[in-house]
Design a protein around this motif. Structure first.
Motif, PDB file in Angstrom:
ATOM      1  N   ALA A   1       0.856  -1.194   0.000  1.00  0.00           N
ATOM      2  CA  ALA A   1       0.000   0.000   0.000  1.00  0.00           C
ATOM      3  C   ALA A   1       0.891   1.242   0.000  1.00  0.00           C
ATOM      4  O   ALA A   1       1.757   1.391   0.859  1.00  0.00           O
ATOM      5  CB  ALA A   1      -0.902  -0.005   1.229  1.00  0.00           C
ATOM      6  N   CYS A   2       0.668   2.118  -0.969  1.00  0.00           N
ATOM      7  CA  CYS A   2       1.468   3.328  -1.134  1.00  0.00           C
ATOM      8  C   CYS A   2       0.565   4.541  -0.938  1.00  0.00           C
ATOM      9  O   CYS A   2      -0.083   5.000  -1.885  1.00  0.00           O
ATOM     10  CB  CYS A   2       2.089   3.367  -2.523  1.00  0.00           C
ATOM     11  N   PRO A   3       0.501   5.089   0.265  1.00  0.00           N
ATOM     12  CA  PRO A   3      -0.396   6.217   0.505  1.00  0.00           C
ATOM     13  C   PRO A   3       0.111   7.513  -0.136  1.00  0.00           C
ATOM     14  O   PRO A   3       1.319   7.717  -0.286  1.00  0.00           O
ATOM     15  CB  PRO A   3      -0.414   6.348   2.032  1.00  0.00           C
ATOM     16  N   ASP A   4      -0.831   8.368  -0.523  1.00  0.00           N
ATOM     17  CA  ASP A   4      -0.484   9.678  -1.048  1.00  0.00           C
ATOM     18  C   ASP A   4       0.264  10.474   0.017  1.00  0.00           C
ATOM     19  O   ASP A   4      -0.006  10.351   1.210  1.00  0.00           O
ATOM     20  CB  ASP A   4      -1.742  10.453  -1.450  1.00  0.00           C
ATOM     21  N   GLY A   5       1.197  11.291  -0.414  1.00  0.00           N
ATOM     22  CA  GLY A   5       1.913  12.165   0.499  1.00  0.00           C
ATOM     23  C   GLY A   5       2.982  11.478   1.319  1.00  0.00           C
ATOM     24  O   GLY A   5       3.502  12.053   2.269  1.00  0.00           O
ATOM     25  N   ASP A   6       3.321  10.251   0.968  1.00  0.00           N
ATOM     26  CA  ASP A   6       4.345   9.513   1.707  1.00  0.00           C
ATOM     27  C   ASP A   6       5.255   8.841   0.693  1.00  0.00           C
ATOM     28  O   ASP A   6       4.775   8.236  -0.265  1.00  0.00           O
ATOM     29  CB  ASP A   6       3.698   8.467   2.618  1.00  0.00           C
ATOM     30  N   SER A   7       6.543   8.945   0.893  1.00  0.00           N
ATOM     31  CA  SER A   7       7.486   8.355  -0.061  1.00  0.00           C
ATOM     32  C   SER A   7       7.770   6.885   0.254  1.00  0.00           C
ATOM     33  O   SER A   7       8.510   6.236  -0.460  1.00  0.00           O
ATOM     34  CB  SER A   7       8.796   9.145  -0.068  1.00  0.00           C
ATOM     35  N   ASP A   8       7.177   6.379   1.315  1.00  0.00           N
ATOM     36  CA  ASP A   8       7.380   4.991   1.706  1.00  0.00           C
ATOM     37  C   ASP A   8       6.100   4.204   1.445  1.00  0.00           C
ATOM     38  O   ASP A   8       5.111   4.752   0.973  1.00  0.00           O
ATOM     39  CB  ASP A   8       7.760   4.926   3.197  1.00  0.00           C
ATOM     40  N   ALA A   9       6.104   2.921   1.738  1.00  0.00           N
ATOM     41  CA  ALA A   9       4.943   2.076   1.498  1.00  0.00           C
ATOM     42  C   ALA A   9       4.818   1.052   2.617  1.00  0.00           C
ATOM     43  O   ALA A   9       5.742   0.847   3.399  1.00  0.00           O
ATOM     44  CB  ALA A   9       5.066   1.363   0.157  1.00  0.00           C
ATOM     45  N   TYR A  10       3.668   0.410   2.685  1.00  0.00           N
ATOM     46  CA  TYR A  10       3.401  -0.640   3.667  1.00  0.00           C
ATOM     47  C   TYR A  10       3.332  -1.974   2.947  1.00  0.00           C
ATOM     48  O   TYR A  10       2.734  -2.087   1.893  1.00  0.00           O
ATOM     49  CB  TYR A  10       2.066  -0.382   4.378  1.00  0.00           C
ATOM     50  N   VAL A  11       3.930  -2.983   3.557  1.00  0.00           N
ATOM     51  CA  VAL A  11       3.905  -4.334   2.996  1.00  0.00           C
ATOM     52  C   VAL A  11       3.115  -5.214   3.957  1.00  0.00           C
ATOM     53  O   VAL A  11       3.428  -5.291   5.144  1.00  0.00           O
ATOM     54  CB  VAL A  11       5.326  -4.896   2.812  1.00  0.00           C
ATOM     55  N   ILE A  12       2.111  -5.878   3.423  1.00  0.00           N
ATOM     56  CA  ILE A  12       1.270  -6.758   4.239  1.00  0.00           C
ATOM     57  C   ILE A  12       1.344  -8.163   3.643  1.00  0.00           C
ATOM     58  O   ILE A  12       1.141  -8.353   2.448  1.00  0.00           O
ATOM     59  CB  ILE A  12      -0.186  -6.250   4.270  1.00  0.00           C
ATOM     60  N   VAL A  13       1.663  -9.105   4.497  1.00  0.00           N
ATOM     61  CA  VAL A  13       1.737 -10.508   4.087  1.00  0.00           C
ATOM     62  C   VAL A  13       1.016 -11.332   5.148  1.00  0.00           C
ATOM     63  O   VAL A  13       1.071 -11.014   6.337  1.00  0.00           O
ATOM     64  CB  VAL A  13       3.207 -10.965   3.913  1.00  0.00           C
ATOM     65  N   ARG A  14       0.324 -12.362   4.725  1.00  0.00           N
ATOM     66  CA  ARG A  14      -0.353 -13.234   5.684  1.00  0.00           C
ATOM     67  C   ARG A  14       0.693 -13.923   6.560  1.00  0.00           C
ATOM     68  O   ARG A  14       1.728 -14.369   6.066  1.00  0.00           O
ATOM     69  CB  ARG A  14      -1.194 -14.278   4.955  1.00  0.00           C
ATOM     70  N   LEU A  15       0.408 -14.021   7.834  1.00  0.00           N
ATOM     71  CA  LEU A  15       1.330 -14.671   8.761  1.00  0.00           C
ATOM     72  C   LEU A  15       1.594 -16.106   8.338  1.00  0.00           C
ATOM     73  O   LEU A  15       2.721 -16.593   8.437  1.00  0.00           O
ATOM     74  CB  LEU A  15       0.766 -14.619  10.188  1.00  0.00           C
ATOM     75  N   SER A  16       0.578 -16.772   7.803  1.00  0.00           N
ATOM     76  CA  SER A  16       0.740 -18.165   7.373  1.00  0.00           C
ATOM     77  C   SER A  16       1.685 -18.293   6.177  1.00  0.00           C
ATOM     78  O   SER A  16       2.183 -19.381   5.903  1.00  0.00           O
ATOM     79  CB  SER A  16      -0.622 -18.769   7.030  1.00  0.00           C
ATOM     80  N   GLU A  17       1.967 -17.216   5.464  1.00  0.00           N
ATOM     81  CA  GLU A  17       2.882 -17.244   4.321  1.00  0.00           C
ATOM     82  C   GLU A  17       4.218 -16.578   4.640  1.00  0.00           C
ATOM     83  O   GLU A  17       5.132 -16.596   3.817  1.00  0.00           O
ATOM     84  CB  GLU A  17       2.238 -16.545   3.121  1.00  0.00           C
ATOM     85  N   PHE A  18       4.345 -16.013   5.817  1.00  0.00           N
ATOM     86  CA  PHE A  18       5.533 -15.259   6.184  1.00  0.00           C
ATOM     87  C   PHE A  18       6.779 -16.144   6.210  1.00  0.00           C
ATOM     88  O   PHE A  18       7.830 -15.764   5.704  1.00  0.00           O
ATOM     89  CB  PHE A  18       5.312 -14.574   7.540  1.00  0.00           C
ATOM     90  N   GLU A  19       6.675 -17.335   6.788  1.00  0.00           N
ATOM     91  CA  GLU A  19       7.832 -18.225   6.876  1.00  0.00           C
ATOM     92  C   GLU A  19       8.331 -18.610   5.495  1.00  0.00           C
ATOM     93  O   GLU A  19       9.534 -18.570   5.234  1.00  0.00           O
ATOM     94  CB  GLU A  19       7.489 -19.473   7.686  1.00  0.00           C
ATOM     95  N   SER A  20       7.431 -18.977   4.594  1.00  0.00           N
ATOM     96  CA  SER A  20       7.884 -19.350   3.248  1.00  0.00           C
ATOM     97  C   SER A  20       8.464 -18.147   2.520  1.00  0.00           C
ATOM     98  O   SER A  20       9.402 -18.287   1.733  1.00  0.00           O
ATOM     99  CB  SER A  20       6.743 -19.975   2.442  1.00  0.00           C
ATOM    100  N   LEU A  21       7.957 -16.967   2.792  1.00  0.00           N
ATOM    101  CA  LEU A  21       8.516 -15.750   2.205  1.00  0.00           C
ATOM    102  C   LEU A  21       9.969 -15.561   2.660  1.00  0.00           C
ATOM    103  O   LEU A  21      10.861 -15.297   1.855  1.00  0.00           O
ATOM    104  CB  LEU A  21       7.686 -14.529   2.587  1.00  0.00           C
ATOM    105  N   LEU A  22      10.215 -15.726   3.937  1.00  0.00           N
ATOM    106  CA  LEU A  22      11.573 -15.596   4.451  1.00  0.00           C
ATOM    107  C   LEU A  22      12.503 -16.647   3.840  1.00  0.00           C
ATOM    108  O   LEU A  22      13.619 -16.332   3.450  1.00  0.00           O
ATOM    109  CB  LEU A  22      11.586 -15.738   5.974  1.00  0.00           C
ATOM    110  N   LYS A  23      12.044 -17.872   3.768  1.00  0.00           N
ATOM    111  CA  LYS A  23      12.878 -18.952   3.240  1.00  0.00           C
ATOM    112  C   LYS A  23      13.207 -18.728   1.770  1.00  0.00           C
ATOM    113  O   LYS A  23      14.318 -19.010   1.332  1.00  0.00           O
ATOM    114  CB  LYS A  23      12.186 -20.296   3.415  1.00  0.00           C
ATOM    115  N   GLU A  24      12.251 -18.221   1.000  1.00  0.00           N
ATOM    116  CA  GLU A  24      12.465 -18.036  -0.424  1.00  0.00           C
ATOM    117  C   GLU A  24      13.352 -16.841  -0.739  1.00  0.00           C
ATOM    118  O   GLU A  24      13.964 -16.785  -1.794  1.00  0.00           O
ATOM    119  CB  GLU A  24      11.120 -17.877  -1.157  1.00  0.00           C
ATOM    120  N   THR A  25      13.410 -15.888   0.170  1.00  0.00           N
ATOM    121  CA  THR A  25      14.184 -14.687  -0.108  1.00  0.00           C
ATOM    122  C   THR A  25      15.560 -14.691   0.525  1.00  0.00           C
ATOM    123  O   THR A  25      16.367 -13.825   0.249  1.00  0.00           O
ATOM    124  CB  THR A  25      13.415 -13.432   0.348  1.00  0.00           C
ATOM    125  N   LEU A  26      15.837 -15.640   1.407  1.00  0.00           N
ATOM    126  CA  LEU A  26      17.145 -15.672   2.059  1.00  0.00           C
ATOM    127  C   LEU A  26      18.091 -16.618   1.360  1.00  0.00           C
ATOM    128  O   LEU A  26      17.809 -17.494   0.691  1.00  0.00           O
ATOM    129  CB  LEU A  26      16.992 -16.078   3.527  1.00  0.00           C
TER     130      LEU A  26
END
Length: 115
Positions: free
Chosen positions: A90-115
């Motif tokens: 999510a990239c809100p107006d007026g902010d140069s940063d963004a929010y990343v949301i991932v399901r907790l049930s997919e978080f572990e596989s996300l870490l494993k795939e990116t490390l």
């Protein structure tokens, strides 16, 4: 007044259950075990984890959940059979940063795939 107190108690208990679930899951993901004596439900005491956390539950997260579901449905329609973990950014107006949301049930596989 009694009904509001009861509802407050129910909401507090639900929040504590969600906090406990998140804490247990993240401890398992990161391979951390802590012998708790007190205050394990307070996120501020989870200093043994490599991330700072604030757990929210209930109606206040409804809009976030709706946006996540809609974005995921759009992605699944555009890229069927994609088995990679899904991130909602999510990239809100007026902010140069963004929010990343991932399901907790997919978080572990996300870490494993990116490390």
């Amino acid at each position: 007044m009694e009904d509001k107190q009861r509802q407050g108690h129910i909401n507090r208990q639900k929040g504590k259950r969600k906090q406990a679930m998140v804490r247990r899951t993240l401890e398992a993901i990161y391979g951390v075990q802590v012998n708790w004596t007190q205050h394990k439900s307070e996120e501020e005491n989870w200093i043994h984890l490599p991330v700072g956390i604030e757990v929210k539950a209930g109606k206040q997260v409804g809009p976030i959940h709706t946006r996540y579901k809609n974005a995921r449905a759009q992605h699944e329609k555009s890229v069927p059979n994609d088995t990679r973990p899904f991130l909602f950014v999510a990239c809100p107006d007026g902010d140069s940063d963004a929010y990343v949301i991932v399901r907790l049930s997919e978080f572990e596989s996300l870490l494993k795939e990116t490390l």
